[in-house]
Design a protein around this motif. Structure first.
Motif, PDB file in Angstrom:
ATOM      1  N   GLU A   1     117.633 -35.247  80.615  1.00 36.53           N
ATOM      2  CA  GLU A   1     118.623 -36.102  81.255  1.00 36.53           C
ATOM      3  C   GLU A   1     120.030 -35.501  81.163  1.00 36.53           C
ATOM      4  O   GLU A   1     120.809 -35.563  82.119  1.00 36.53           O
ATOM      5  CB  GLU A   1     118.607 -37.505  80.641  1.00 36.53           C
ATOM      6  CG  GLU A   1     117.363 -38.320  80.978  1.00 36.53           C
ATOM      7  CD  GLU A   1     116.248 -38.159  79.969  1.00 36.53           C
ATOM      8  OE1 GLU A   1     115.331 -38.997  79.939  1.00 36.53           O
ATOM      9  OE2 GLU A   1     116.309 -37.179  79.183  1.00 36.53           O
TER      10      GLU A   1
ATOM     11  N   ILE B   1     122.536 -34.448  84.269  1.00 39.00           N
ATOM     12  CA  ILE B   1     123.926 -34.892  84.392  1.00 39.00           C
ATOM     13  C   ILE B   1     124.861 -33.688  84.498  1.00 39.00           C
ATOM     14  O   ILE B   1     125.804 -33.692  85.299  1.00 39.00           O
ATOM     15  CB  ILE B   1     124.292 -35.794  83.200  1.00 39.00           C
ATOM     16  CG1 ILE B   1     123.543 -37.134  83.319  1.00 39.00           C
ATOM     17  CG2 ILE B   1     125.800 -36.030  83.137  1.00 39.00           C
ATOM     18  CD1 ILE B   1     123.626 -38.009  82.093  1.00 39.00           C
TER      19      ILE B   1
ATOM     20  N   CYS C   1     127.029 -43.184  88.504  1.00 40.76           N
ATOM     21  CA  CYS C   1     125.597 -43.388  88.330  1.00 40.76           C
ATOM     22  C   CYS C   1     125.401 -44.873  88.051  1.00 40.76           C
ATOM     23  O   CYS C   1     126.338 -45.572  87.649  1.00 40.76           O
ATOM     24  CB  CYS C   1     125.076 -42.548  87.166  1.00 40.76           C
ATOM     25  SG  CYS C   1     123.283 -42.365  87.126  1.00 40.76           S
TER      26      CYS C   1
ATOM     27  N   SER D   1     122.626 -48.268  86.740  1.00 42.02           N
ATOM     28  CA  SER D   1     121.449 -48.655  85.973  1.00 42.02           C
ATOM     29  C   SER D   1     121.267 -50.164  86.053  1.00 42.02           C
ATOM     30  O   SER D   1     122.246 -50.910  86.091  1.00 42.02           O
ATOM     31  CB  SER D   1     121.603 -48.249  84.509  1.00 42.02           C
ATOM     32  OG  SER D   1     120.510 -48.725  83.723  1.00 42.02           O
TER      33      SER D   1
ATOM     34  N   ARG E   1     118.271 -45.857  79.647  1.00 39.21           N
ATOM     35  CA  ARG E   1     119.098 -45.143  80.620  1.00 39.21           C
ATOM     36  C   ARG E   1     120.587 -45.365  80.317  1.00 39.21           C
ATOM     37  O   ARG E   1     121.388 -44.427  80.394  1.00 39.21           O
ATOM     38  CB  ARG E   1     118.760 -45.619  82.032  1.00 39.21           C
ATOM     39  CG  ARG E   1     119.487 -44.871  83.148  1.00 39.21           C
ATOM     40  CD  ARG E   1     119.031 -45.398  84.507  1.00 39.21           C
ATOM     41  NE  ARG E   1     119.720 -44.795  85.626  1.00 39.21           N
ATOM     42  CZ  ARG E   1     119.293 -43.753  86.312  1.00 39.21           C
ATOM     43  NH1 ARG E   1     118.157 -43.150  85.961  1.00 39.21           N
ATOM     44  NH2 ARG E   1     119.971 -43.279  87.358  1.00 39.21           N
TER      45      ARG E   1
ATOM     46  N   LEU F   1     123.522 -42.515  79.569  1.00 40.37           N
ATOM     47  CA  LEU F   1     124.779 -42.413  80.310  1.00 40.37           C
ATOM     48  C   LEU F   1     125.968 -42.481  79.365  1.00 40.37           C
ATOM     49  O   LEU F   1     126.920 -41.694  79.478  1.00 40.37           O
ATOM     50  CB  LEU F   1     124.854 -43.524  81.362  1.00 40.37           C
ATOM     51  CG  LEU F   1     123.854 -43.431  82.513  1.00 40.37           C
ATOM     52  CD1 LEU F   1     123.967 -44.648  83.428  1.00 40.37           C
ATOM     53  CD2 LEU F   1     124.052 -42.151  83.317  1.00 40.37           C
TER      54      LEU F   1
ATOM     55  N   ASN G   1     126.577 -39.396  77.387  1.00 45.88           N
ATOM     56  CA  ASN G   1     127.088 -38.297  78.201  1.00 45.88           C
ATOM     57  C   ASN G   1     128.448 -38.610  78.823  1.00 45.88           C
ATOM     58  O   ASN G   1     128.849 -37.981  79.804  1.00 45.88           O
ATOM     59  CB  ASN G   1     126.076 -37.945  79.290  1.00 45.88           C
ATOM     60  CG  ASN G   1     124.913 -37.131  78.763  1.00 45.88           C
ATOM     61  OD1 ASN G   1     124.979 -35.901  78.692  1.00 45.88           O
ATOM     62  ND2 ASN G   1     123.840 -37.815  78.372  1.00 45.88           N
TER      63      ASN G   1
ATOM     64  N   PHE H   1     129.771 -41.542  80.176  1.00 43.56           N
ATOM     65  CA  PHE H   1     129.950 -42.518  81.241  1.00 43.56           C
ATOM     66  C   PHE H   1     130.423 -43.858  80.676  1.00 43.56           C
ATOM     67  O   PHE H   1     130.049 -44.240  79.561  1.00 43.56           O
ATOM     68  CB  PHE H   1     128.636 -42.744  81.997  1.00 43.56           C
ATOM     69  CG  PHE H   1     128.266 -41.644  82.948  1.00 43.56           C
ATOM     70  CD1 PHE H   1     128.559 -41.755  84.303  1.00 43.56           C
ATOM     71  CD2 PHE H   1     127.624 -40.500  82.497  1.00 43.56           C
ATOM     72  CE1 PHE H   1     128.215 -40.755  85.183  1.00 43.56           C
ATOM     73  CE2 PHE H   1     127.276 -39.494  83.369  1.00 43.56           C
ATOM     74  CZ  PHE H   1     127.566 -39.612  84.720  1.00 43.56           C
TER      75      PHE H   1
ATOM     76  N   TYR I   1     128.354 -47.062  86.552  1.00 46.41           N
ATOM     77  CA  TYR I   1     128.992 -46.254  85.519  1.00 46.41           C
ATOM     78  C   TYR I   1     129.719 -45.084  86.165  1.00 46.41           C
ATOM     79  O   TYR I   1     129.325 -44.620  87.236  1.00 46.41           O
ATOM     80  CB  TYR I   1     127.946 -45.724  84.536  1.00 46.41           C
ATOM     81  CG  TYR I   1     127.372 -46.786  83.617  1.00 46.41           C
ATOM     82  CD1 TYR I   1     127.891 -46.984  82.353  1.00 46.41           C
ATOM     83  CD2 TYR I   1     126.313 -47.588  84.040  1.00 46.41           C
ATOM     84  CE1 TYR I   1     127.373 -47.962  81.506  1.00 46.41           C
ATOM     85  CE2 TYR I   1     125.786 -48.567  83.203  1.00 46.41           C
ATOM     86  CZ  TYR I   1     126.326 -48.741  81.946  1.00 46.41           C
ATOM     87  OH  TYR I   1     125.826 -49.718  81.123  1.00 46.41           O
TER      88      TYR I   1
ATOM     89  N   LYS J   1     132.207 -41.297  85.340  1.00 45.86           N
ATOM     90  CA  LYS J   1     132.728 -40.282  84.422  1.00 45.86           C
ATOM     91  C   LYS J   1     133.750 -39.457  85.185  1.00 45.86           C
ATOM     92  O   LYS J   1     133.466 -38.955  86.274  1.00 45.86           O
ATOM     93  CB  LYS J   1     131.594 -39.391  83.921  1.00 45.86           C
ATOM     94  CG  LYS J   1     132.037 -38.303  82.945  1.00 45.86           C
ATOM     95  CD  LYS J   1     130.832 -37.516  82.465  1.00 45.86           C
ATOM     96  CE  LYS J   1     131.258 -36.476  81.421  1.00 45.86           C
ATOM     97  NZ  LYS J   1     130.076 -35.718  80.900  1.00 45.86           N
TER      98      LYS J   1
END
Length: 319
Positions: free
Chosen positions: A97, A101, A124, A126, A133, A137, A140, A142, A315, A317
């Motif tokens: 994952e 990303i 992204c 969810s 999930r 996110l 990473n 988000f 989300y 980033k």
């Protein structure tokens, strides 16, 4: 040790494998999100999508497809890109994952550089109950910034009659004739909404060429001076209904342009669209709405009997 190979899209020969990946994910996730070869073909032929650069696939050592990722972005000015990805349930929660990303970030940076843009957002989404999930996110980088409801309303319960304001006429859209006026109306209707990005005429024409498109479900309200003032575009997805065993239709887009709001057009067009779905044999209507829609859309839907089914979280980033 899982050995992975990342590669680009090779054409139609990959479509069946992507469908199978979606099936494996749906069996576990229960999101009611399926796809078909024909649907993927239409998606990948969107004018804004570069099949070789905006789609990435991951295979295991046997050649089995275990993950796919897409990066969707507007045809016009780049402000953000939407990363969609699916990972086979058997290999989730490792490092894949994060690699997906990273690919999305690099692809978006590439696009930003091409357009001379210095700041963009990778997005992204969810379902709010997909805690695995969401954790990925957040790990990473988000952050959540918006919530969207999926709502539904039985069409077997009585429907109020739409009250069209005096002087306005409602008719089905004629895509070949109305394309430019419809796109202009749509963009003006959503210009003050969260994260709005103008719809391009090429995209409109592409999606109205869909074999499942039904003009009788695509309604527009025309003002006395000929202005396209409000609209309700509904759709029926036969393959999804076949899988779910339900007869449901979606109110895909409902909007009223500035200058024509607070006249009752939104409610009238919503009820008109629901009546069209009922006439087409549907017994359930579904709709998606921004929880914080500035024009009270959620309250409008609730007023005619829609109720929340589930929540999606957006989300982002900063890239």
């Amino acid at each position: 040790m899982l050995t992975l190979t990342k590669r680009s899209y090779r054409g139609e020969t990959d479509l069946e494998a992507i469908v199978n990946l979606w099936e494996a994910c749906e069996a576990v996730d229960q999101l009611e999100q399926w796809t078909t070869v024909s649907e993927l073909e239409r998606d990948f032929n969107d004018p804004s999508f570069d099949k070789q650069r905006d789609l990435q696939l991951w295979e295991d050592e046997t050649g089995k497809l275990i993950a796919s990722a897409t990066l969707w972005h507007p045809l016009g000015e780049l402000t953000d890109g939407y990363l969609g990805f699916r990972v086979h349930p058997d290999v989730r929660g490792r490092t894949l994952e994060g690699e997906i990303i990273n690919w999305g970030e690099e692809r978006l940076r590439e696009l930003a550089k091409e357009q001379g843009v210095t700041s963009v957002k990778l997005r992204c989404s969810s379902r709010d109950n997909r805690f695995d999930r969401i954790a990925i996110l957040q790990e990473n980088g988000f952050s959540a910034d918006r919530y969207f409801l999926t709502m539904e309303r039985s069409l077997e319960e009585p429907l109020p009659q739409p009250q069209i304001p005096a002087g306005f006429t409602v008719r089905s859209v004629i895509p070949e004739k109305d394309a430019e006026a419809w796109v202009e109306m749509h963009n003006q209707s959503f210009i003050d909404h969260w994260n709005h990005q103008d719809l391009a005429l090429e995209e409109y024409k592409h999606w109205r060429s869909n074999p499942d498109y039904r003009p009788e479900l695509d309604l527009v309200a025309i003002a006395p001076d000929g202005t396209f003032a409000s609209y309700c575009y509904s759709a029926i997805y036969p393959e999804d209904n076949k899988r779910s065993g339900r007869q449901e239709g979606w109110v895909n887009t409902l909007g009223t342009r500035r200058g024509f709001r607070r006249l009752g057009l939104g409610k009238a067009m919503l009820l008109s669209g629901m009546q069209k779905l009922l006439a087409a044999g549907m017994n359930l209507a579904k709709i998606g709405v921004d929880y914080d829609n500035p024009n009270g859309a959620r309250q409008l839907y609730e007023s005619v009997g829609f109720r929340k089914v589930y929540t999606w979280v957006s989300y982002y980033k900063q890239i």
